[in-house]
Design a protein around this motif. Sequence first.
Motif, PDB file in Angstrom:
ATOM      1  N   MET A   1       0.836  -1.185   0.000  1.00 24.49           N
ATOM      2  CA  MET A   1       0.000   0.000   0.000  1.00 24.49           C
ATOM      3  C   MET A   1       0.881   1.250   0.000  1.00 24.49           C
ATOM      4  SD  MET A   1      -3.447  -0.353   0.735  1.00 24.49           S
ATOM      5  CE  MET A   1      -4.409  -1.817   0.635  1.00 24.49           C
ATOM      6  N   ILE A   2       0.442   2.239  -0.735  1.00 23.34           N
ATOM      7  CA  ILE A   2       1.181   3.494  -0.800  1.00 23.34           C
ATOM      8  C   ILE A   2       0.310   4.629  -0.274  1.00 23.34           C
ATOM      9  CG2 ILE A   2       2.619   2.767  -2.738  1.00 23.34           C
ATOM     10  CD1 ILE A   2       0.794   4.424  -4.575  1.00 23.34           C
ATOM     11  N   SER A   3       0.956   5.739   0.016  1.00 22.90           N
ATOM     12  CA  SER A   3       0.260   6.954   0.441  1.00 22.90           C
ATOM     13  C   SER A   3       0.314   7.957  -0.697  1.00 22.90           C
ATOM     14  CB  SER A   3       0.935   7.546   1.676  1.00 22.90           C
ATOM     15  OG  SER A   3       0.893   6.637   2.730  1.00 22.90           O
ATOM     16  N   ARG A   4      -0.745   8.732  -0.855  1.00 27.39           N
ATOM     17  CA  ARG A   4      -0.798   9.727  -1.919  1.00 27.39           C
ATOM     18  C   ARG A   4      -1.206  11.063  -1.334  1.00 27.39           C
ATOM     19  NH1 ARG A   4      -2.147   8.705  -7.260  1.00 27.39           N
ATOM     20  NH2 ARG A   4      -0.371   7.343  -7.028  1.00 27.39           N
ATOM     21  N   GLN A  35      -8.526  14.066  -9.108  1.00 29.89           N
ATOM     22  CA  GLN A  35      -7.437  13.294  -8.504  1.00 29.89           C
ATOM     23  C   GLN A  35      -7.908  12.526  -7.271  1.00 29.89           C
ATOM     24  OE1 GLN A  35      -4.436  12.626  -9.624  1.00 29.89           O
ATOM     25  NE2 GLN A  35      -4.828  13.855 -11.456  1.00 29.89           N
ATOM     26  N   PHE A  36      -8.796  13.108  -6.500  1.00 33.12           N
ATOM     27  CA  PHE A  36      -9.340  12.425  -5.325  1.00 33.12           C
ATOM     28  C   PHE A  36     -10.132  11.194  -5.758  1.00 33.12           C
ATOM     29  CE2 PHE A  36     -12.545  11.818  -1.969  1.00 33.12           C
ATOM     30  CZ  PHE A  36     -11.706  11.660  -0.873  1.00 33.12           C
ATOM     31  N   ASP A  37     -10.970  11.335  -6.772  1.00 31.72           N
ATOM     32  CA  ASP A  37     -11.740  10.198  -7.282  1.00 31.72           C
ATOM     33  C   ASP A  37     -10.830   9.110  -7.829  1.00 31.72           C
ATOM     34  OD1 ASP A  37     -14.120  11.444  -6.589  1.00 31.72           O
ATOM     35  OD2 ASP A  37     -14.458  12.263  -8.600  1.00 31.72           O
ATOM     36  N   ALA A  38      -9.780   9.509  -8.535  1.00 32.49           N
ATOM     37  CA  ALA A  38      -8.826   8.534  -9.079  1.00 32.49           C
ATOM     38  C   ALA A  38      -8.110   7.793  -7.956  1.00 32.49           C
ATOM     39  CB  ALA A  38      -7.821   9.232  -9.989  1.00 32.49           C
ATOM     40  N   LYS A  41     -10.249   5.054  -6.473  1.00 33.20           N
ATOM     41  CA  LYS A  41     -10.379   3.878  -7.338  1.00 33.20           C
ATOM     42  C   LYS A  41      -9.118   3.015  -7.349  1.00 33.20           C
ATOM     43  CE  LYS A  41     -13.729   6.101 -10.332  1.00 33.20           C
ATOM     44  NZ  LYS A  41     -13.965   6.713 -11.636  1.00 33.20           N
ATOM     45  N   ASP A  42      -7.974   3.609  -7.035  1.00 30.52           N
ATOM     46  CA  ASP A  42      -6.702   2.883  -7.067  1.00 30.52           C
ATOM     47  C   ASP A  42      -6.578   2.012  -5.820  1.00 30.52           C
ATOM     48  OD1 ASP A  42      -4.082   1.988  -7.171  1.00 30.52           O
ATOM     49  OD2 ASP A  42      -3.265   3.934  -7.775  1.00 30.52           O
ATOM     50  N   LYS A  43      -6.573   0.704  -6.003  1.00 31.38           N
ATOM     51  CA  LYS A  43      -6.532  -0.242  -4.877  1.00 31.38           C
ATOM     52  C   LYS A  43      -5.168  -0.280  -4.195  1.00 31.38           C
ATOM     53  CE  LYS A  43     -10.720  -1.475  -5.523  1.00 31.38           C
ATOM     54  NZ  LYS A  43     -11.739  -0.928  -4.689  1.00 31.38           N
ATOM     55  N   ASN A  44      -4.125   0.295  -4.807  1.00 31.79           N
ATOM     56  CA  ASN A  44      -2.787   0.318  -4.202  1.00 31.79           C
ATOM     57  C   ASN A  44      -2.619   1.444  -3.193  1.00 31.79           C
ATOM     58  OD1 ASN A  44      -1.784  -1.909  -5.637  1.00 31.79           O
ATOM     59  ND2 ASN A  44      -1.434  -0.608  -7.424  1.00 31.79           N
ATOM     60  N   ARG A  70     -13.834   1.497   4.410  1.00 30.18           N
ATOM     61  CA  ARG A  70     -12.761   1.399   5.400  1.00 30.18           C
ATOM     62  C   ARG A  70     -11.432   1.844   4.812  1.00 30.18           C
ATOM     63  NH1 ARG A  70     -13.436  -2.284   9.966  1.00 30.18           N
ATOM     64  NH2 ARG A  70     -11.184  -2.128  10.000  1.00 30.18           N
ATOM     65  N   SER A  71     -11.292   1.724   3.524  1.00 27.03           N
ATOM     66  CA  SER A  71     -10.019   2.033   2.885  1.00 27.03           C
ATOM     67  C   SER A  71     -10.298   2.912   1.682  1.00 27.03           C
ATOM     68  CB  SER A  71      -9.351   0.732   2.465  1.00 27.03           C
ATOM     69  OG  SER A  71      -8.111   0.965   1.883  1.00 27.03           O
ATOM     70  N   PRO A  72      -9.486   3.846   1.373  1.00 24.84           N
ATOM     71  CA  PRO A  72      -8.237   4.230   2.023  1.00 24.84           C
ATOM     72  C   PRO A  72      -8.482   5.139   3.233  1.00 24.84           C
ATOM     73  CG  PRO A  72      -8.563   5.613   0.118  1.00 24.84           C
ATOM     74  CD  PRO A  72      -9.706   4.618   0.146  1.00 24.84           C
ATOM     75  N   PHE A  73      -7.484   5.205   4.095  1.00 25.95           N
ATOM     76  CA  PHE A  73      -7.498   6.115   5.234  1.00 25.95           C
ATOM     77  C   PHE A  73      -7.283   7.523   4.692  1.00 25.95           C
ATOM     78  CE2 PHE A  73      -4.974   8.366   8.499  1.00 25.95           C
ATOM     79  CZ  PHE A  73      -5.939   8.424   9.480  1.00 25.95           C
TER      80      PHE A  73
END
Length: 102
Positions: A1-4, A35-38, A41-44, A70-73
């Motif tokens: 998992m990555i942070s954005r 960008q927030f919507d994208a 949608k990104d499971k990573n 629950r995800s992402p935080f």
Amino acid sequence: MISRVISRDDEFLVALRMSGFEGVFCSDTEALNTQFDAALKDKNIGMIILNEKDFRALEEKVLAVKEKKRSPFICTLPGRDGYSEEDFIMKYVRDAIGVKLD
């Protein structure tokens, strides 16, 4: 998992990039929404970081996501001048749990 990091504040974005976070600069509110919507949608992506100003622009959407998923935080950090509201944390807790704490 990555942070954005998603931000319209270039200094905020650069500071977090220097700390090792990936980030996206948004020139306006429309790009911020896209960008927030994208990112949702990104499971990573495990964590989305916003500054308070961007959180305010996306507040309804962010709170709806927090209620349903629950995800992402989703993490909100203050800007350069700190939180604009004096009791930001207490308001956030009150909204989250529905109880006023003194």
